[in-house]
Write a protein that holds these residues in place. Structure first.
Motif, mmCIF file in Angstrom:
data_model
loop_
_atom_site.group_PDB
_atom_site.id
_atom_site.type_symbol
_atom_site.label_atom_id
_atom_site.label_comp_id
_atom_site.label_asym_id
_atom_site.label_seq_id
_atom_site.Cartn_x
_atom_site.Cartn_y
_atom_site.Cartn_z
ATOM 1 N N TRP A 96 0.840 -1.195 0.000
ATOM 2 C CA TRP A 96 0.000 0.000 0.000
ATOM 3 C C TRP A 96 0.880 1.252 0.000
ATOM 4 N N ALA A 97 1.912 1.239 0.851
ATOM 5 C CA ALA A 97 2.794 2.405 0.947
ATOM 6 C C ALA A 97 3.514 2.632 -0.379
ATOM 7 N N ILE A 98 3.996 1.538 -0.991
ATOM 8 C CA ILE A 98 4.684 1.674 -2.283
ATOM 9 C C ILE A 98 3.713 2.217 -3.327
ATOM 10 N N GLY A 99 2.463 1.735 -3.279
ATOM 11 C CA GLY A 99 1.457 2.210 -4.220
ATOM 12 C C GLY A 99 1.236 3.697 -4.105
ATOM 13 N N VAL A 100 1.143 4.187 -2.868
ATOM 14 C CA VAL A 100 0.917 5.626 -2.660
ATOM 15 C C VAL A 100 2.132 6.418 -3.127
ATOM 16 N N LEU A 101 3.330 5.919 -2.784
ATOM 17 C CA LEU A 101 4.562 6.601 -3.178
ATOM 18 C C LEU A 101 4.672 6.669 -4.700
ATOM 19 N N ALA A 102 4.415 5.527 -5.359
ATOM 20 C CA ALA A 102 4.486 5.494 -6.821
ATOM 21 C C ALA A 102 3.459 6.441 -7.428
ATOM 22 N N ALA A 103 2.309 6.600 -6.756
ATOM 23 C CA ALA A 103 1.294 7.519 -7.265
ATOM 24 C C ALA A 103 1.821 8.948 -7.249
ATOM 25 N N ALA A 104 2.577 9.323 -6.188
ATOM 26 C CA ALA A 104 3.160 10.662 -6.120
ATOM 27 C C ALA A 104 4.150 10.856 -7.262
ATOM 28 N N VAL A 105 4.998 9.832 -7.492
ATOM 29 C CA VAL A 105 5.987 9.929 -8.576
ATOM 30 C C VAL A 105 5.276 10.029 -9.919
ATOM 31 N N THR A 106 4.187 9.244 -10.067
ATOM 32 C CA THR A 106 3.415 9.299 -11.308
ATOM 33 C C THR A 106 2.892 10.712 -11.548
ATOM 34 N N ALA A 107 2.310 11.291 -10.500
ATOM 35 C CA ALA A 107 1.781 12.645 -10.628
ATOM 36 C C ALA A 107 2.891 13.602 -11.047
ATOM 37 N N TYR A 108 4.101 13.396 -10.510
ATOM 38 C CA TYR A 108 5.218 14.276 -10.834
ATOM 39 C C TYR A 108 5.599 14.152 -12.307
ATOM 40 N N ALA A 130 -0.760 12.512 -2.229
ATOM 41 C CA ALA A 130 0.362 12.139 -3.093
ATOM 42 C C ALA A 130 0.269 12.865 -4.423
ATOM 43 N N LEU A 131 -0.962 12.935 -4.944
ATOM 44 C CA LEU A 131 -1.177 13.641 -6.214
ATOM 45 C C LEU A 131 -0.777 15.103 -6.084
ATOM 46 N N LEU A 132 -1.227 15.750 -4.978
ATOM 47 C CA LEU A 132 -0.914 17.169 -4.787
ATOM 48 C C LEU A 132 0.592 17.373 -4.675
ATOM 49 N N VAL A 133 1.262 16.512 -3.902
ATOM 50 C CA VAL A 133 2.707 16.667 -3.717
ATOM 51 C C VAL A 133 3.426 16.511 -5.053
ATOM 52 N N GLY A 134 3.114 15.416 -5.777
ATOM 53 C CA GLY A 134 3.799 15.152 -7.041
ATOM 54 C C GLY A 134 3.578 16.258 -8.049
ATOM 55 N N ALA A 135 2.307 16.584 -8.265
ATOM 56 C CA ALA A 135 2.002 17.609 -9.257
ATOM 57 C C ALA A 135 2.527 18.964 -8.802
ATOM 58 N N GLY A 136 2.509 19.222 -7.481
ATOM 59 C CA GLY A 136 2.986 20.503 -6.962
ATOM 60 C C GLY A 136 4.472 20.694 -7.216
ATOM 61 N N ILE A 137 5.262 19.650 -6.943
ATOM 62 C CA ILE A 137 6.703 19.759 -7.195
ATOM 63 C C ILE A 137 6.948 19.999 -8.681
ATOM 64 N N ALA A 138 6.211 19.269 -9.527
ATOM 65 C CA ALA A 138 6.376 19.458 -10.970
ATOM 66 C C ALA A 138 6.026 20.890 -11.359
ATOM 67 N N TYR A 139 4.972 21.441 -10.711
ATOM 68 C CA TYR A 139 4.570 22.813 -11.039
ATOM 69 C C TYR A 139 5.669 23.797 -10.675
ATOM 70 N N LEU A 140 6.223 23.638 -9.460
ATOM 71 C CA LEU A 140 7.272 24.559 -9.031
ATOM 72 C C LEU A 140 8.479 24.463 -9.957
ATOM 73 N N GLN A 141 8.754 23.276 -10.434
ATOM 74 C CA GLN A 141 9.955 23.079 -11.247
ATOM 75 C C GLN A 141 9.749 23.524 -12.700
ATOM 76 N N TYR A 142 8.549 23.266 -13.241
ATOM 77 C CA TYR A 142 8.366 23.499 -14.678
ATOM 78 C C TYR A 142 7.214 24.444 -15.005
ATOM 79 N N GLY A 143 6.301 24.659 -14.087
ATOM 80 C CA GLY A 143 5.059 25.317 -14.456
ATOM 81 C C GLY A 143 4.983 26.791 -14.110
ATOM 82 N N THR A 144 5.838 27.279 -13.192
ATOM 83 C CA THR A 144 5.738 28.692 -12.805
ATOM 84 C C THR A 144 6.188 29.583 -13.946
ATOM 85 N N THR A 145 5.769 30.829 -13.889
ATOM 86 C CA THR A 145 6.099 31.769 -14.958
ATOM 87 C C THR A 145 7.603 31.881 -15.137
#
Lengths: 106, 629
Positions: free
Chosen positions: B410-422, B510-525
């Motif tokens: 379960w923990a690996i599943g949640v972690l992988a979901a965060a990475v997927t979102a990223y 996990a989704l928020l964390v993954g997508a959030g990190i991606a946003y900070l890295q690639y999505g900001t102006t």
């Protein structure tokens, strides 16, 4: 055993057949004229036929007759092919000798 | 199992092979018609599959038609139960859309007809795999999809990398085939039959150790075909094939055969707890390992390839913990959103004249609205935005791992979901946001997608949103599959806190964390403004261990490829010249020659000598029979 129904001893027929056969064999092995070779082969066929008929009569079994007809048919076919070969052998040098034909020498 | 003479499955099964043969034979005459014909065949097969539904629904055991008996216990027959039906709808339905798309994508290819012939052949092979009613037939389909995959990965034979990738995929799949073959031998030795019905009925009586070995053999096959660790390295390389092939074979259908195999053979796995545990662990490891590899890719198709590997890991994890219907549900939704992602990436690649490097993309949202909106929907699905299809299925899988008592998975599943979102958000921002970083000139040579390409992508995008709703009312999918799994996949007890607290909340975080990190890295102006330089800079700084794919290729090379090459070199240098050429060929020929020299004198050519020999032979035989015996 089925009793003999013949006036002549069948052993005599078989002996005659053997003599004919060996005359044929000697003809094939010793003579060089292809026509004589063919005739010797015919002699061997007929020696076989004779013993077929002799046994057929002796045992009152018609299988021998049937085989004789078969042999005659095959012999006729063989004679046709054999004579054709003789003609081909004769053509180039207007003579024929079976010992001259050694193309298949190894 | 009742044996009804239902010819409908036979028609559905044989239609694609008829299409493949017809297109192969008449390819030069058909020219541009090859694609529409292949697509029509698939459409007919899809309609035929749907027409099977009333019969399938009416019989819990499925529609079973036996064609003939090859050997005792080995019959050739078709079985369409609910599990096979689910796969058939995807194979023919999604297959139809991908065929339609291919008409546009392959336009102008030198050997277009051959491509469609191969595609139809693949559909036939995949249908064989899922419609088989026994293990031999299953293995035949298993091998044929591998062959079709080999042909299609290496379709562009003038590209050395494609040929290399095709060979690699084929060889690695044969490793798995051997595992299945050994499992089949063991099954036959144990149960004396290879039909599903016989084997599964007797599965409980099999000795535990044998059952574990059989299950591990099947797992080896599943690992190879579904690109699971440790046999995963062929899948990313397989992206050398045309994009529709990646969507059809290497995302939607063939690579999920491993999930099908485990789900189909659940009675065997049920009685091999150790092997079952291994399946779950393999799936979890792959889910995480694949996702991590996806984080550092720059080739858009490779991102999707690692994502596929990771998502199949989820499915395998689902069926591995015993939640078969959850794993199958994830396969079902995945077929839609991943096919959509691949086909949309195909539109992008097509539009940029073959460019696959995301660093040369950017700002494509406005230029390619169909690709953008479809890809956005599919991305939302795969990262698990609530109400999208992937949310439903991933949730089910992760929750079931916990409910079946596997908190680590379960923990690996949640972690992988965060990475997927990223990595998915990263891909979206790099590709579609900001400004175009590629060569405008090259872009001018690209193609605007025709409707045949846009429509399938849009439909699959819509499917990515809604298809998960099939699971409602809640657990509808498990109820649907209950006749197949006999209720064994229902968790013994609800996990702590119920699905909402234990899974939905963590997954959403996990989704928020993954997508959030991606946003900070690639999505900001700021990030978007400095994108070209930043991306180049980042490519250099990526951790070498991940960029080199954990050095797994190198490890496999060192363990297997290099020794095999050394052995081959040894054979070429020693065995071949010294043994085969010298002893077995030259010496034998010489011995025969010497013997011939000795006996040739006999062959005098004199007819009379032959007659004499004959006579002597006859005399010898007579003497033998008359005197000796």
């Amino acid at each position: 055993m089925i009793p003999l129904q013949m006036s002549v001893d069948p052993n005599l027929y078989v002996a005659l057949s053997a003599v004919m056969f060996f005359i044929g064999v000697l003809g094939v092995v010793l003579r060089r004229n292809p026509l004589i070779t063919l005739m010797s082969i015919e002699l061997m066929w007929n020696a076989a036929n004779l013993s077929f008929m002799a046994y057929s009569r002796a045992w009152l079994n018609n299988a021998g007759h049937i085989f004789t007809f078969l042999v005659i048919t095959v012999a006729a076919a063989e004679a046709a092919i054999g004579l054709a070969i003789v003609v081909i052998l004769f053509r180039p040098h207007q003579q024929s000798n079976v010992d001259d034909v050694v193309l298949l020498k190894g | 199992m009742e044996s009804s003479v239902n010819s409908w499955p036979l028609i559905v099964w044989l239609l694609p092979i008829a299409g493949a043969v017809a297109i192969w034979v008449f390819g030069p005459q058909l020219r541009r018609l090859a694609g529409p014909l292949a697509t029509a065949v698939l459409g007919a097969a899809f309609v035929g599959t749907l027409a099977l539904w009333p019969a399938v629904a009416a019989q819990p055991g499925g529609v079973h038609s036996t064609m003939y008996t090859w050997a005792p216990g080995i019959t050739v027959g078709l079985l369409v139960d609910r599990l096979a039906f689910i796969w058939m709808t995807i194979i023919t339905g999604v297959g139809f859309l991908i065929h339609l798309y291919s008409i546009g994508y392959m336009e102008g290819d030198r050997v277009e007809a051959r491509f469609f012939s191969y595609l139809n052949f693949f559909i036939f092979a995949m249908l064989t795999l899922v419609m088989a009613d026994n293990f031999v037939f299953l293995l035949v389909g298993w091998g044929l999809v591998g062959l079709a995959s080999f042909w299609l990965i290496g379709f562009w034979t003038e590209r050395a990398a494609a040929v290399e990738a095709a060979r690699k995929a084929f060889v690695m799949n044969v490793v798995g085939d051997i595992g299945i073959m050994l499992a089949i031998f063991a099954l036959f030795a144990t149960f004396g039959s290879l039909s599903y019905a016989d084997v599964f009925a007797k599965a409980a009586q099999g000795p535990g150790a044998i059952m574990t070995l059989i299950a591990l053999g099947l797992l080896a096959g599943a690992c190879a075909k579904s690109a699971q660790v440790p046999l995963h390295t062929w899948l990313p390389d397989a992206m050398e094939g045309p994009t529709p092939v990646s969507a059809l074979i290497h995302a939607a259908t063939m690579v999920t055969a491993g999930v099908y195999l485990v789900a189909r053979c659940w009675p065997i796995f049920q009685h091999a707890p150790g092997a079952m545990e291994t399946v779950g662990v393999v799936g979890a490891v792959t889910a995480l390992a694949g996702a991590v590899l996806g984080m550092v890719q720059w080739d858009i198709k490779r991102v999707l390839a690692y994502s596929t590997m990771s998502q199949i890991g989820y499915m395998i994890m689902g069926v591995g913990v015993g939640a078969y219907s959850a794993g199958v549900l994830h396969f079902y939704t995945h077929a839609f959103f991943k096919a959509c992602l691949f086909l949309a990436s195909g539109i992008i690649i097509h539009g940029l004249a073959g460019e696959q490097d995301m660093r040369k993309m950017g700002g494509l949202a406005a230029r390619m609205p169909v690709a953008f909106w479809s890809m956005l929907a599919a991305t939302c699905a795969i990262i698990g935005v609530p109400l999208f299809s992937g949310w439903v299925s991933k949730d089910a899988v992760v929750y079931q791992t916990l409910a079946h008592g596997h908190p680590v998975l379960w923990a690996i599943g949640v972690l992988a979901a965060a990475v997927t979102a990223y990595y998915m958000s990263r891909m979206m921002w790099i590709t579609f946001a900001g400004s175009f970083r590629g060569d405008e000139h090259a872009h001018g040579h690209g193609h605007v997608p025709a409707w045949v390409m846009g429509l399938p992508v849009a439909l699959l995008g819509a499917g990515s949103v809604v298809i998960g709703w099939l699971n409602w009312p809640h657990e509808g999918f498990a109820e649907f599959l209950a006749p197949v799994f006999g209720g064994t996949d229902v968790a013994p007890a609800a996990a702590w806190g119920g699905e909402f607290l234990s899974t939905q909340i963590p997954l959403f975080l996990a989704l928020l964390v993954g997508a959030g990190i991606a946003y900070l890295q690639y999505g900001t102006t700021a990030a978007l403004a400095g994108a070209p330089r930043r991306l180049e800079h980042e490519a250099v700084r990526q951790p070498a261990f991940v960029v080199h794919l954990y050095y797994w290729n190198e490890l496999l090379d060192a363990l297997f490829v290099t020794p095999a090459r050394a052995l081959a070199a040894l054979c070429a240098r020693v065995v071949d010249p010294k043994l085969i050429d010298a002893v077995l060929v030259r010496d034998v020929a010489m011995d025969v020659g010497v013997f011939g020299l000795l006996v040739r004198r006999w062959q005098s050519g004199l007819v009379r000598a032959y007659a004499l020999t004959l006579l002597c032979g006859a005399a010898a035989i007579i003497v033998y029979f008359a005197v000796v015996r």
